[in-house]
Structure formats: structure tokens, C-alpha cells
Design a protein around this motif. Sequence first.
Motif, PDB file in Angstrom:
ATOM      1  N   GLY A 295      40.356  64.635  50.843  1.00 31.67           N
ATOM      2  CA  GLY A 295      39.376  65.602  50.356  1.00 31.67           C
ATOM      3  C   GLY A 295      38.278  64.884  49.607  1.00 31.67           C
ATOM      4  N   ASP A 296      38.079  65.256  48.351  1.00 32.33           N
ATOM      5  CA  ASP A 296      37.069  64.608  47.517  1.00 32.33           C
ATOM      6  C   ASP A 296      37.651  63.485  46.671  1.00 32.33           C
ATOM      7  N   SER A 297      38.929  63.169  46.883  1.00 35.59           N
ATOM      8  CA  SER A 297      39.602  62.166  46.077  1.00 35.59           C
ATOM      9  C   SER A 297      40.011  60.976  46.941  1.00 35.59           C
ATOM     10  N   TRP A 298      40.544  59.952  46.254  1.00 39.30           N
ATOM     11  CA  TRP A 298      41.076  58.781  46.943  1.00 39.30           C
ATOM     12  C   TRP A 298      42.513  58.551  46.483  1.00 39.30           C
ATOM     13  N   ALA A 299      43.306  57.991  47.394  1.00 41.20           N
ATOM     14  CA  ALA A 299      44.706  57.686  47.076  1.00 41.20           C
ATOM     15  C   ALA A 299      45.021  56.271  47.520  1.00 41.20           C
ATOM     16  N   LEU A 300      45.916  55.612  46.772  1.00 38.65           N
ATOM     17  CA  LEU A 300      46.437  54.316  47.185  1.00 38.65           C
ATOM     18  C   LEU A 300      47.741  54.574  47.921  1.00 38.65           C
ATOM     19  N   VAL A 301      47.865  53.982  49.101  1.00 38.10           N
ATOM     20  CA  VAL A 301      49.029  54.214  49.945  1.00 38.10           C
ATOM     21  C   VAL A 301      49.757  52.899  50.177  1.00 38.10           C
ATOM     22  N   ASP A 302      51.045  52.874  49.830  1.00 36.59           N
ATOM     23  CA  ASP A 302      51.892  51.714  50.111  1.00 36.59           C
ATOM     24  C   ASP A 302      53.241  52.255  50.563  1.00 36.59           C
ATOM     25  N   ASP A 303      53.429  52.291  51.868  1.00 30.25           N
ATOM     26  CA  ASP A 303      54.674  52.796  52.460  1.00 30.25           C
ATOM     27  C   ASP A 303      55.624  51.654  52.784  1.00 30.25           C
TER      28      ASP A 303
ATOM     29  N   LEU B 198      54.638  48.482  53.011  1.00 32.07           N
ATOM     30  CA  LEU B 198      53.940  47.423  53.734  1.00 32.07           C
ATOM     31  C   LEU B 198      53.950  46.111  52.963  1.00 32.07           C
ATOM     32  N   SER B 199      53.856  46.189  51.653  1.00 30.60           N
ATOM     33  CA  SER B 199      53.669  44.983  50.851  1.00 30.60           C
ATOM     34  C   SER B 199      55.002  44.353  50.450  1.00 30.60           C
ATOM     35  N   ARG B 200      54.978  43.035  50.359  1.00 33.21           N
ATOM     36  CA  ARG B 200      56.170  42.296  49.947  1.00 33.21           C
ATOM     37  C   ARG B 200      56.381  42.393  48.441  1.00 33.21           C
ATOM     38  N   ASN B 201      55.296  42.340  47.674  1.00 32.85           N
ATOM     39  CA  ASN B 201      55.390  42.325  46.210  1.00 32.85           C
ATOM     40  C   ASN B 201      55.022  43.652  45.562  1.00 32.85           C
ATOM     41  N   GLY B 202      54.740  44.660  46.369  1.00 35.61           N
ATOM     42  CA  GLY B 202      54.474  45.972  45.819  1.00 35.61           C
ATOM     43  C   GLY B 202      53.037  46.165  45.374  1.00 35.61           C
ATOM     44  N   SER B 203      52.664  47.436  45.211  1.00 38.97           N
ATOM     45  CA  SER B 203      51.355  47.827  44.705  1.00 38.97           C
ATOM     46  C   SER B 203      51.575  48.664  43.453  1.00 38.97           C
ATOM     47  N   TYR B 204      50.713  48.492  42.464  1.00 36.67           N
ATOM     48  CA  TYR B 204      50.899  49.155  41.182  1.00 36.67           C
ATOM     49  C   TYR B 204      49.608  49.848  40.746  1.00 36.67           C
ATOM     50  N   VAL B 205      49.762  50.991  40.101  1.00 40.08           N
ATOM     51  CA  VAL B 205      48.646  51.700  39.480  1.00 40.08           C
ATOM     52  C   VAL B 205      48.998  51.902  38.016  1.00 40.08           C
ATOM     53  N   ASN B 206      48.187  51.337  37.152  1.00 35.21           N
ATOM     54  CA  ASN B 206      48.426  51.403  35.704  1.00 35.21           C
ATOM     55  C   ASN B 206      49.839  50.948  35.341  1.00 35.21           C
ATOM     56  N   GLY B 207      50.299  49.895  36.037  1.00 33.98           N
ATOM     57  CA  GLY B 207      51.583  49.292  35.732  1.00 33.98           C
ATOM     58  C   GLY B 207      52.776  49.931  36.399  1.00 33.98           C
ATOM     59  N   LYS B 208      52.588  51.031  37.129  1.00 32.25           N
ATOM     60  CA  LYS B 208      53.694  51.716  37.791  1.00 32.25           C
ATOM     61  C   LYS B 208      53.634  51.488  39.297  1.00 32.25           C
ATOM     62  N   ARG B 209      54.782  51.121  39.858  1.00 31.86           N
ATOM     63  CA  ARG B 209      54.806  50.815  41.285  1.00 31.86           C
ATOM     64  C   ARG B 209      54.570  52.059  42.120  1.00 31.86           C
ATOM     65  N   VAL B 210      53.783  51.892  43.171  1.00 31.34           N
ATOM     66  CA  VAL B 210      53.473  52.996  44.077  1.00 31.34           C
ATOM     67  C   VAL B 210      54.451  52.960  45.244  1.00 31.34           C
ATOM     68  N   ARG B 211      55.123  54.071  45.446  1.00 31.00           N
ATOM     69  CA  ARG B 211      56.028  54.212  46.595  1.00 31.00           C
ATOM     70  C   ARG B 211      55.548  55.419  47.382  1.00 31.00           C
ATOM     71  N   GLY B 212      54.811  55.137  48.421  1.00 28.88           N
ATOM     72  CA  GLY B 212      54.196  56.216  49.192  1.00 28.88           C
ATOM     73  C   GLY B 212      52.727  56.321  48.854  1.00 28.88           C
ATOM     74  N   ARG B 213      52.331  57.438  48.258  1.00 25.91           N
ATOM     75  CA  ARG B 213      50.919  57.693  47.997  1.00 25.91           C
ATOM     76  C   ARG B 213      50.723  58.054  46.532  1.00 25.91           C
ATOM     77  N   ARG B 214      49.653  57.518  45.937  1.00 24.33           N
ATOM     78  CA  ARG B 214      49.318  57.824  44.547  1.00 24.33           C
ATOM     79  C   ARG B 214      47.825  58.164  44.458  1.00 24.33           C
ATOM     80  N   ARG B 215      47.535  59.395  44.018  1.00 24.79           N
ATOM     81  CA  ARG B 215      46.137  59.806  43.854  1.00 24.79           C
ATOM     82  C   ARG B 215      45.505  59.016  42.725  1.00 24.79           C
ATOM     83  N   LEU B 216      44.280  58.552  42.938  1.00 30.69           N
ATOM     84  CA  LEU B 216      43.595  57.726  41.957  1.00 30.69           C
ATOM     85  C   LEU B 216      42.630  58.554  41.125  1.00 30.69           C
ATOM     86  N   GLN B 217      42.504  58.154  39.873  1.00 34.61           N
ATOM     87  CA  GLN B 217      41.571  58.789  38.956  1.00 34.61           C
ATOM     88  C   GLN B 217      40.650  57.742  38.359  1.00 34.61           C
ATOM     89  N   GLU B 218      39.517  58.194  37.845  1.00 34.06           N
ATOM     90  CA  GLU B 218      38.538  57.306  37.230  1.00 34.06           C
ATOM     91  C   GLU B 218      39.196  56.356  36.237  1.00 34.06           C
TER      92      GLU B 218
END
Length: 237
Positions: free
Chosen positions: A79-87, A89-109
Motif C-alpha cells: 500500500g502506502d507503506s514498506w516492509a522488510l521481508v526475510d523468509d 533467505l539470509s544466513r545471519n538474519g535481518s533485524y529492525v531496531n535490534g529485533k530479528r525479522v521472521r517473515g515480514r516487518r512493516r517499517l516506520q520512519e
Amino acid sequence: MASSPLNPHPASPVEMQERIHAEREGEPFLLLRDGNGAQNLVRLAGSDRLAIGRGEGVDLPLDWDHRVSRVHAELERVGDSWALVDDGLSRNGSYVNGKRVRGRRRLQEGDELRLGGTRVVFRAPGEGGTAATTQVSQAMTAFTAVSDAQRRVLVALCRPFADGDPWARPATNKQIAAELYLTVPAVKTHLRALFGRFGLEDLGQNEKRLRLAELAFQAGLVSVEELQGQSNHPLGP
């Protein structure tokens, strides 16, 4: 320059001007540094999905970071937002504000992404009432109450950024005192007043100085041209 939740990447005045220009466009963008330490602003307007990784053909290559997988994660417009998606795929994981993303995480400013060893800040200046915008507005208001003596201290504090060095740091109390022919205690008194006016009292000592200089540049209170024009002419008290 300063490190803060919205802005963990130090920046030279020139780089800050690039960030301000991107913010004024009002569209989401990513802020990061490459393997050489150069600032990168990745505009997201016109895209619906970006693949991130070290492999060929990705939209956002982080090929300098060996902790990043070939296809590490994706950014997806929702929609009008963006999300980080890590299903997974990554060996070392993806994090948003220090928390690991499992699946999809909506991003905020202002969200900080960590992909491997690379930090990326998500900026969405179109989201009204952001903390960064509010703080700059407060800085501009506060500056109207700054005395001439405090302004001279502020300019001297920012002097090391005159040559655009992205790794420069604000002047020390001794350097400011020498430039302005003041005592160190007098400089400390002026800085305490400036920290109070700009609402920076709760930050750590080094972060306060960095953030004060950053706000001065962001709000247009000090310019590189001004610093360069006075760099060889110490100011009087």
C-alpha cells in the motif's frame, strides 16, 4: 555527525545537505554507508520491491559485507507503506531496531535495519510529525533566543567541519576557548545553556556536542561557507 535513533550514521555538513534535500522530496529512502564509508541515499519512489544481498542482479547490492547472504532480504511496498521481508533467505538474519525479522516487518520512519554488518536507516519524511522534523523546528525556534556570545561558541564548535571531512568531530572546549579568547569554564557555561535551549540535556556528553552541531547545520543556523570564510580568522570574545 551525530548518532541518534533516527540518525546513527555520522555525516559531514555536505552529506547532511544531501539528506535534507532527500527529506524535502517527501518520498521514502534508505540511508547507509558503503564499504568505503561513502554515504548512499537509496530512493524508493517508483519501486515496489527491492532485493538486497551480495549476489548478482540484486537491486541493492551490499557486496562489501561478507556477512550478507547472496539474497539476504527484500523490501516490499505494501500500500502506502514498506516492509522488510526475510523468509529465511539470509544466513545471519535481518533485524529492525535490534529485533530479528521472521517473515515480514512493516517499517516506520527512523527504523534502523541491520543486514549482516551493515546498518541501514529507513526514512519516510512523508509521515507527518516525525521526531527529526520536530527537533529541527525546535532548534530553529531555540536559535532565536541564542545570544551573540553563544552563537560564537556554536560556530567555533562546528569549525572542524569546515573542510567537509565526514569523520570530523566538534571542537573541544580548549579549542573553542583558544579561538574565542575565553576561559574553558566560560565555554562550558555557554555550552550548558545551548544544550538546554536545544533540549539535549539527557544525552551523553559526546553525543550532546555532536547533536548540537548537527542541529545547527540541519536548521541552517551554521553553514560550511561561513566556517570556511572565518576559518583563518579567530573570533573575538
